[in-house]
Design a protein around this motif. Sequence first.
Motif, PDB file in Angstrom:
ATOM      1  N   ASP A  26      44.978   9.783  22.623  1.00 58.59           N
ATOM      2  CA  ASP A  26      45.827  10.467  21.445  1.00 58.59           C
ATOM      3  C   ASP A  26      46.774  11.606  21.800  1.00 58.59           C
ATOM      4  O   ASP A  26      47.562  11.992  21.040  1.00 58.59           O
ATOM      5  N   ARG A  76      38.847   3.484  20.562  1.00 61.81           N
ATOM      6  CA  ARG A  76      39.923   4.408  20.921  1.00 61.81           C
ATOM      7  C   ARG A  76      41.159   3.689  21.494  1.00 61.81           C
ATOM      8  O   ARG A  76      42.336   3.885  21.183  1.00 61.81           O
ATOM      9  N   GLU A 117      42.967   2.469  18.369  1.00 57.77           N
ATOM     10  CA  GLU A 117      43.813   3.500  17.551  1.00 57.77           C
ATOM     11  C   GLU A 117      44.972   3.747  18.653  1.00 57.77           C
ATOM     12  O   GLU A 117      45.902   3.870  18.060  1.00 57.77           O
ATOM     13  N   ALA A 118      44.874   3.756  19.894  1.00 63.42           N
ATOM     14  CA  ALA A 118      46.184   3.913  20.631  1.00 63.42           C
ATOM     15  C   ALA A 118      47.159   2.906  20.393  1.00 63.42           C
ATOM     16  O   ALA A 118      48.280   3.110  20.450  1.00 63.42           O
ATOM     17  N   HIS A 174      44.936   7.642  14.890  1.00 66.98           N
ATOM     18  CA  HIS A 174      43.684   7.882  15.647  1.00 66.98           C
ATOM     19  C   HIS A 174      42.512   8.405  14.603  1.00 66.98           C
ATOM     20  O   HIS A 174      42.350   9.545  14.651  1.00 66.98           O
TER      21      HIS A 174
END
Length: 639
Positions: free
Chosen positions: A367, A457, A460-461, A588
């Motif tokens: 993030d 993660r 989300e990225a 994120h």
Amino acid sequence: MARLNLLEETRFEKLPVTVFPDEHVASAKVAQRIADLIRSKQQRGEMAVLGLATGATPVGVYAELVRMHREEDLSFRNVITFNLDEYFPMQPTAAQSYVTFMNENLFDHIDIDRKNIHIPSGTLPQEEIHDFCLAYERKIEALGGLDLQILGIGRTGHIGFNEPGSAPNSGTRLVTLDDLTRRDASRDFGGKENVPTKAITMGIGTIFKAREIILMAWSGKKAPIIKKAVEGEMSGEVPATYLQLSDNVEFILDADAASELTRFDTPWLVKDCAWDEALIKKAVIWLSKTVKKPILKLTEEDYNSHGMAQLVTEKGSAYDINIHIFNKLQHTITGWPGGKPNSDDSQRPERATPARKRVLIFSPHPDDDVISMGGTFIRLVDQGHDVHVAYQTSGNTAVWDDDVLRYMEFAIDFSKSIGEKNGELKSIYEGMRSFFEEKQPNQLDTQEIRNVKAFIRKSEAFAGARYAGLDDEHIHFMALPFYETGKTVKNPVTEADVELTMELLQKVKPHQVFAAGDFADPHGTHIVCFRIVVEALNRLRQKEEWAKDCWLWMYRGAWHEFETHEIEMAVPLSPQEVERKRNAIFKHQSQKDRPVFPGDDAREFWVRAEQRNRETAKSYDGLGLAEYEAMEAFVKWNF
């Protein structure tokens, strides 16, 4: 004459300070002094009595002492040690115990007699602590006192665990830890709630009795408290200031920890300066903020009254200096972070050509890209550049455990909805639940759990980068090997990390690289990732022409921000662009509301980013430049 100049330069400093270029050189010097003491005592047939500290600061000293033992026959048979402190309660076998720390970093690797090691006990019944502390003091006194005490310093100004409010004559005792101290320790304990609230510590009075005291500090994080300890008035609010009373103390610092001392931060107040462009810019911005005037309104009197008469004498009138610095600042502002096509770029931070650049943004965690330069990221895409983003690590330690169960439950329900058998998935899920129920603070997750955290993660990225305008082929997940331990303390960088980075750079052949220069990251991941990028580019510059024309820009924002005088490119953001950046950060979700590792800043990452960006814009406005909603700041790396 040189002595007089040094005294003038250090006149704000109330105790001796020695500054070294970096912590490695400084640590080697301290280790050599300890070794010299041990050897001189050996020659006289005497015991060397050492007061030892724990924490990140003395690790390099201990490593050098171990090397000297192995390679230079330094013996510790005549050494007696007393450690400063220990958490209470604390089992000596716990990973966070200072017994464990000392064994792993020093005692297990040298020939010291174990009977000569003394560390406060974290397992005593509370009613026995008072007598134990008295006995600890008497043991030191019976040996004639400490020959040398080494210290670190906490950001509260504590030495040992003598927190604000400690008396200068205090002895060894049980103390309550400051909230900031516990926050700083939270990474080692898997959260602040797991950090003990108390500790047993040597007192300031005990420390004072040592025949020699060396306080060490490394990194810019320690710079503010070092300034208070060295230049501030003595106060119980900063216990380290009591060391100003000692005739036997020396502060040994690296350049970053010393950076806020007057002789380094505002040298024009204590000496004549060699006025280069960078120092002039810093001084004029400082003067503008000090007198609260825009740069173009600064007068000769302002310069003369604030230690800058020499600058006006050597470099021309205040008017000319003001205009020069104002223009330099004006030229850092650009709405074209990839360069403005078909324009004169002689006064712009980036080149005009090629008009469409290949851009590679390195993000240490999944993030950092949108948190620190989300507005510029989006603008580079909007302006037609060929933008790639590379996530250097999985960030798989920074996801809450209950999020893992939530995603697993989703996977089980989804597989059931499409008629898939999910017995194995259910079994893994039940194993995860059982593991979490028994999990100890900072315990290493299982590989399956680390995988799920990494998948969270990663998704989300993808969402954040897609929102910024990238297609999937321009999004790269590197999973650099140094990070993939599942521990907060990572493996050393290896050749594999550099080679993976070189491969991606060769694939993209960027004209611009953006990398995190925000080294206040409490895990140290940012600086490790940055050094990998620099090493990869340095190697490529030796053999590939495109790499010689590749510019590296550093960004900050997640943990810190560049000072105004450091900024070389400032990208203004409109209110709409601030909102778009915020939306990218919101992708994120695992870091939203309360991240696993928030550091010492209670604000959410999106709030930190917005407020820092607005503060940068406000700073420019206060200097007399155009007023913007927000600004992202960058500094060019000089190869």
